[in-house]
Design a protein around this motif. Sequence first.
Motif, short mmCIF file in Angstrom:
data_model
loop_
_atom_site.label_atom_id
_atom_site.label_comp_id
_atom_site.label_asym_id
_atom_site.label_seq_id
_atom_site.Cartn_x
_atom_site.Cartn_y
_atom_site.Cartn_z
N VAL A 200 0.86 -1.19 0.00
CA VAL A 200 0.00 0.00 0.00
C VAL A 200 0.90 1.24 0.00
N LYS A 201 0.93 1.92 -1.12
CA LYS A 201 1.81 3.08 -1.27
C LYS A 201 1.21 4.31 -0.58
N VAL A 202 2.10 5.14 0.00
CA VAL A 202 1.66 6.38 0.62
C VAL A 202 2.64 7.49 0.27
N GLY A 203 2.11 8.68 -0.03
CA GLY A 203 2.98 9.81 -0.33
C GLY A 203 2.48 10.57 -1.53
N ASN A 204 3.28 11.53 -2.00
CA ASN A 204 2.79 12.42 -3.06
C ASN A 204 2.72 11.76 -4.43
N GLY A 205 3.25 10.54 -4.58
CA GLY A 205 3.13 9.82 -5.83
C GLY A 205 2.14 8.68 -5.78
N ALA A 206 1.39 8.59 -4.68
CA ALA A 206 0.48 7.46 -4.46
C ALA A 206 -0.96 7.92 -4.45
N LEU A 207 -1.87 6.96 -4.57
CA LEU A 207 -3.30 7.26 -4.44
C LEU A 207 -3.61 7.75 -3.03
N MET A 208 -2.99 7.10 -2.04
CA MET A 208 -3.15 7.52 -0.64
C MET A 208 -2.04 8.53 -0.30
N LYS A 209 -2.41 9.76 -0.10
CA LYS A 209 -1.43 10.81 0.18
C LYS A 209 -1.07 10.86 1.67
N ARG A 210 -2.02 10.47 2.52
CA ARG A 210 -1.85 10.63 3.97
C ARG A 210 -1.61 9.27 4.63
N PRO A 211 -0.63 9.19 5.56
CA PRO A 211 -0.33 7.92 6.22
C PRO A 211 -1.53 7.29 6.92
N ASP A 212 -2.41 8.12 7.54
CA ASP A 212 -3.54 7.52 8.24
C ASP A 212 -4.54 6.88 7.27
N ASP A 213 -4.70 7.46 6.07
CA ASP A 213 -5.57 6.85 5.07
C ASP A 213 -4.97 5.54 4.55
N ALA A 214 -3.66 5.55 4.32
CA ALA A 214 -3.00 4.33 3.83
C ALA A 214 -3.11 3.21 4.86
N LEU A 215 -2.94 3.57 6.13
CA LEU A 215 -3.04 2.57 7.19
C LEU A 215 -4.47 2.04 7.31
N VAL A 233 -1.14 -9.99 4.46
CA VAL A 233 -0.24 -9.05 5.12
C VAL A 233 -0.13 -7.82 4.24
N ALA A 234 -0.24 -6.64 4.84
CA ALA A 234 -0.13 -5.39 4.09
C ALA A 234 1.03 -4.56 4.62
N LEU A 235 1.86 -4.10 3.71
CA LEU A 235 2.95 -3.20 4.07
C LEU A 235 2.61 -1.81 3.53
N VAL A 236 2.71 -0.80 4.37
CA VAL A 236 2.53 0.58 3.93
C VAL A 236 3.92 1.10 3.60
N THR A 237 4.17 1.40 2.31
CA THR A 237 5.51 1.76 1.86
C THR A 237 5.52 3.14 1.21
N ASP A 238 6.70 3.75 1.20
CA ASP A 238 6.82 5.17 0.84
C ASP A 238 6.82 5.41 -0.66
N MET A 239 6.10 6.45 -1.07
CA MET A 239 6.09 6.89 -2.46
C MET A 239 6.21 8.41 -2.50
N ASN A 240 7.13 8.96 -1.69
CA ASN A 240 7.44 10.38 -1.74
C ASN A 240 8.61 10.67 -2.66
N GLN A 241 9.10 9.62 -3.32
CA GLN A 241 10.05 9.72 -4.42
C GLN A 241 9.93 8.40 -5.19
N PRO A 242 10.33 8.37 -6.46
CA PRO A 242 10.23 7.11 -7.20
C PRO A 242 10.98 6.00 -6.47
N LEU A 243 10.42 4.79 -6.52
CA LEU A 243 11.05 3.68 -5.81
C LEU A 243 12.42 3.37 -6.41
N GLY A 244 12.47 3.19 -7.73
CA GLY A 244 13.74 3.02 -8.42
C GLY A 244 14.15 4.32 -9.06
N ARG A 245 15.13 4.26 -9.93
CA ARG A 245 15.55 5.47 -10.64
C ARG A 245 14.86 5.59 -11.99
N ALA A 246 14.54 4.46 -12.60
CA ALA A 246 13.94 4.45 -13.94
C ALA A 246 12.42 4.60 -13.86
#
Length: 438
Positions: A200-215, A233-246
């Motif tokens: 579950v992505k959270v951050g400015n590049g994700a559908l869920m912008k706010r950590p509480d919504d993602a959780l 099992v769900a992991l809330v992971t960061d999308m405030n920058q691209p995950l990779g470089r490409a």
Amino acid sequence: MRAYDLILKKREGGEWTREEIEWWVRGVADRSIPDEQVAAWAMAVFFRGMSERETADLTRAMAFSGATVDLSGVPGIKVDKHSTGGVGDTTTLVLAPLVAAAGVPVAKLSGRGLGHTGGTLDKLESFPGFRVELTREEFVRQVREIGIAIAGQSADLVPADKRLYAIRDVTATVDSIPLIAASVMSKKIAGGADAIVLDVKVGNGALMKRPDDALRLARLMVDIGRQLDRRVVALVTDMNQPLGRAVGNALEVREALATLRGEGPPALTELCLTLGGYMLWLAGRAAGPEEGRSVLSDHLQSGRALEVLRRLVAAQGGDARAVDDPARLPAAGYRALVTSPRSGYLAAVDTQAVGTAAMLLGAGRARKEDVIDLAAGLVVLKRLGEPVAAGEPLAELHYNDPTRLEAARAVLERAFVVGDEPVAPPPLVHAVVGAEEG
């Protein structure tokens, strides 16, 4: 029952029974309920919400609204993985062969990119000849024979969700948490998964912008799984920058190949090992996620995962030589740089803008019917917190159509913020939900 009465009940905050939900989903699937009433209900749900029981019942009804994939003939516990969508998120291309190399069957139904987010099927089609459309029989047989298949979802799978999503997309109700949860989980259940790991992505590049919504979304999907007898099992992971470089299809395939050789970006490698560790644990191939991670790390170093990818590409008609010779992948004819206007530290990245810039170069679709350029995209050259000199490149743009460059460059130049002080990058994994249930 009447659709009008059910819409009124939800508008007034009432809770639907299972029978009402099943009646409604049948009407959505067979189109006996018209678009305007489905849209009215979606808006009522957006404002009034649904209980956990209602959401689980909606998920179950949508999952069985059409055909399903029967994986009972494939030995072992089938564990699927789903990401809620991000930028530079190449995890499936690394994770699927990595987990299959550990003996866990991978039967993955994936989608195409839309807007600023990429799609696994588009990336796989960067391998010349790769066929993403498989019959259910071909799909299951391939998993049985080589342990892995990645294909598109057939039209008769979860038809209620397909219609509902199309209506949500044009009525500003896409980001309803109960409807997101039911959409994701219905597809996973219809796809035959015994257990599911959610990213579950959270951050400015994700559908869920706010950590509480993602959780909240993560907890809801784990609860749906529990109610439908699936371990999740769900992991809330960061999308405030691209995950990779490409960011872009063939570019991301190149990065995935590098990662499977042990030479990938640290964040992408780390997340694949973490998600994969949970998948092995749920599949009963490891005593815990850490042990699973260790097993996968060994397969990454040994090259076994790369061999599984070769078999996958060959089995689905692609040019497997490209796994060892990425020069066979599509490449753009032009390149350009976006540079830093000043010295300092990379303080913020507008990740959605990065994805939008790649789309404007031709890597993505503004509309579903758009044709994409598999070679187009960009490579981000700096990560949050890293020092930057004035004039130093922040990103490299890859394109074939020169008329697309200036619009993409303008968006990308605004996406990077360079500050005076170093910033601590956000954690890669913000939270894990469902692991405590063992």
